[in-house]
Design an enzyme around this catalytic site. Structure first.
Site, PDB file in Angstrom:
ATOM      1  N   ARG A  23       0.897  -1.075   0.001  1.00  0.00           N
ATOM      2  CA  ARG A  23       0.124   0.116  -0.133  1.00  0.00           C
ATOM      3  C   ARG A  23       0.765   1.336   0.083  1.00  0.00           C
ATOM      4  O   ARG A  23       1.866   1.251  -0.641  1.00  0.00           O
ATOM      5  CB  ARG A  23      -0.916   0.047   1.076  1.00  0.00           C
ATOM      6  CG  ARG A  23      -2.005  -1.196   1.023  1.00  0.00           C
ATOM      7  CD  ARG A  23      -2.845  -1.216   2.117  1.00  0.00           C
ATOM      8  NE  ARG A  23      -3.473  -0.033   2.566  1.00  0.00           N
ATOM      9  CZ  ARG A  23      -4.789   0.366   1.964  1.00  0.00           C
ATOM     10  NH1 ARG A  23      -5.239   0.081   1.095  1.00  0.00           N
ATOM     11  NH2 ARG A  23      -5.178   1.691   2.712  1.00  0.00           N
ATOM     12  N   ASP A  34      -2.557  12.944  10.191  1.00  0.00           N
ATOM     13  CA  ASP A  34      -3.764  12.715   9.476  1.00  0.00           C
ATOM     14  C   ASP A  34      -4.530  14.103   9.752  1.00  0.00           C
ATOM     15  O   ASP A  34      -4.366  14.896  10.650  1.00  0.00           O
ATOM     16  CB  ASP A  34      -4.599  11.576  10.100  1.00  0.00           C
ATOM     17  CG  ASP A  34      -5.902  11.290   9.408  1.00  0.00           C
ATOM     18  OD1 ASP A  34      -6.708  11.990   9.258  1.00  0.00           O
ATOM     19  OD2 ASP A  34      -5.898  10.054   8.996  1.00  0.00           O
ATOM     20  N   TYR A  85      -7.897   6.300  17.256  1.00  0.00           N
ATOM     21  CA  TYR A  85      -7.095   6.585  16.102  1.00  0.00           C
ATOM     22  C   TYR A  85      -6.679   8.142  16.081  1.00  0.00           C
ATOM     23  O   TYR A  85      -5.619   8.583  15.823  1.00  0.00           O
ATOM     24  CB  TYR A  85      -7.632   6.029  14.905  1.00  0.00           C
ATOM     25  CG  TYR A  85      -7.041   6.668  13.621  1.00  0.00           C
ATOM     26  CD1 TYR A  85      -5.936   5.977  13.203  1.00  0.00           C
ATOM     27  CD2 TYR A  85      -7.512   7.717  13.059  1.00  0.00           C
ATOM     28  CE1 TYR A  85      -5.233   6.321  12.084  1.00  0.00           C
ATOM     29  CE2 TYR A  85      -6.837   8.076  11.699  1.00  0.00           C
ATOM     30  CZ  TYR A  85      -5.668   7.433  11.145  1.00  0.00           C
ATOM     31  OH  TYR A  85      -5.036   7.754  10.160  1.00  0.00           O
TER      32      TYR A  85
END
Length: 246
Positions: A15, A141, A154
């Site tokens: 990935r 993120d 997360y």
């Protein structure tokens, strides 16, 4: 293109990690491909890269939650190549943990892979990186400070990773630079129905650049940060502008 610099990428067999490795290898980097359980994919990737440029890629297996063994990853780079110029904290666990349902086991896994391992691995890598004037880049993120519902642990972990990046940037300067990239919608998760088809369409419709990101988009930003000698403590959004409209 070729030079003698060495990068260690965690979670690099598949990935996004594999995309980063291919991109940086094409720019001349020698690469240490870390994996936990994707031995076959890691071996195939290393074989592909070594066929292009001999002795330019090695594979190392380790469970990043085994904190005491993290220095072995740095040792692997030094044994194979004699130096380490960059650490990319890419490996990450990701799955829903709604409030009322999360567990201590999920906490240990999500905080372990997304925050504890990057921090302790960074600590282990500092002496080698200081020798080369190297850098650390982590993958954060955009939702670290714009939480997405249902991803509590997360989100906490990635927020910690942002704080880690800024804290290390201050503490390790001027010897080692520390930055992060913050993706938005990149590759959708494997085998996890966090985002159904309708939600994916909704997310894509909010992206000003009108498409999801790719591993190459992240790799391009990371390559920029690897070379940007006057940048440290930066959290660079790589999200097609999505954070602007959230």
């Amino acid at each position: 293109m070729s030079h003698d610099k060495v990068v260690l990428v965690t979670g690099a067999a598949r990935r996004v990690g594999a995309g980063l490795v291919r991109y940086l290898h094409a720019q001349g980097w020698r690469v240490v491909i870390h994996h936990r359980s994707s031995a076959e994919a890691a071996a195939v990737l290393a074989g592909e890269l070594n066929a292009r440029r001999a002795a330019s890629a090695v594979v190392v297996q380790l469970d990043l939650l085994d904190c005491a063994r993290l220095p072995e990853l740095v040792d692997a780079a030094l044994t194979a190549f004699g130096r380490l110029d960059a650490l990319i904290n890419n490996a990450s666990s990701f799955y829903p943990t709604p409030v009322g349902e999360f567990t201590e086991a999920a906490w240990a896994d999500l905080l372990g892979s997304n925050l504890k391992a990057p921090l302790f691995l960074a600590q282990a890598a500092v002496p080698a990186l200081a020798e080369t004037g190297g850098c650390i880049i982590s993958i954060a993120d955009i939702h670290a400070d714009r939480p997405y519902p249902g991803l509590m642990l997360y989100t906490v972990a990635k927020a910690g990773l942002v704080a880690m990046t800024r804290g290390l940037a201050r503490e390790l300067a001027p010897r080692v630079r520390v930055n992060a990239v913050a993706p938005g919608a990149n590759l959708w998760p494997d085998g996890i129905e966090v985002f159904d088809a309708a939600e994916r369409e909704r997310i894509l419709a909010t992206i000003p650049l009108a498409r999801a990101g790719t591993p190459d988009d992240l790799a391009q930003a990371i390559a920029f940060l690897l070379d940007a000698s006057y940048l440290t403590g930066v959290i660079l959004p790589v999200d097609g502008g999505r954070s602007v409209v959230l």
